[in-house]
Design a protein around this motif. Structure first.
Motif: not given
Length: 231
Positions: A106-111
């Protein structure tokens, strides 16, 4: 003598078809080339007019759906994997990158924000290429057709002077047909160039307005996603 020359000149057929038929082979090629350029220019003008009208209509329908309050995920699912309209393609490009930027936990990949912006910019660039395709031909016709017609006129006048020198006769009946045939090439060149220039300017302005709408939508959509990223 002058009365006889005028009588001979009046008997000559100065219709457009007759002038074309009497022209030299080179001048005929110039005229035919200009006619083809004019026909192709009008085909582009009509096609672009219909394309831009459809693009504006599609953008209006999509904007109404986007700002209707429907969840973006549901709107994306309704559009499907192969969107048809330009606005839908830009939206789908951003949503696809948004989903790809989420990890399995559920987390977001950086950028993510930069990638979403880049994906929508690429989609806008593709639509820009489609909208502007053919406009360069109109610009080319508008800038070159008068000179091509002038070349035909110069060639026709040259041929007329050669005929005068051969016949050693400078009366009106000898000079007028050749000059008229030569000037016809310049006239056709102007007929091809003037609409091409006028509609190039109009269609180019219409294209910029449509693309400006796409860019404004992409900025608004990126702002909405940015809020969710910050949250």
């Amino acid at each position: 003598m002058e009365t006889e020359a005028l009588g001979m000149a009046q008997e000559i057929d100065f219709s457009l078809l007759a002038l074309f038929a009497r022209a030299t082979f080179t001048v005929k090629l110039v005229m035919l080339g200009l006619m083809v350029m004019s026909f192709w220019s009008w085909a582009i003008i009509v096609r672009k007019h219909l394309m831009f009208r459809a693009a504006r209509s599609e953008a209006a329908v999509f904007d109404a759906a986007f700002w209707s309050g429907e969840p973006l995920d549901e709107l994306y699912e309704r559009i499907g994997a192969e969107p048809q309209g330009s606005s839908e393609k830009i939206f789908a490009a951003g949503m696809l990158e948004w989903r790809r930027s989420h990890r399995q936990d559920g987390g977001l990949i950086a950028g993510a924000q930069a990638r979403i912006d880049r994906a929508m910019n690429v989609a806008i660039a593709r639509e820009s290429e489609v909208l502007n395709k053919g406009l360069s031909f109109l610009a080319t016709v508008g800038s070159t057709a008068p000179f091509i017609g002038l070349f035909g006129t110069i060639w026709g006048v040259k041929h007329s002077f050669e005929q005068i020198a051969i016949s050693q006769n400078t009366n009106l009946a000898t000079v007028a047909p050749g000059i008229a045939e030569a000037l016809l090439a310049t006239g056709i060149g102007l007929i091809a160039a003037i609409p091409a220039v006028v509609f190039y300017n109009k269609l180019n302005a219409d294209s910029e307005r449509i693309l400006g709408g796409y860019e404004a939508f992409a900025d608004e959509f990126a702002t909405i996603l940015s809020r969710q990223l910050d949250a």
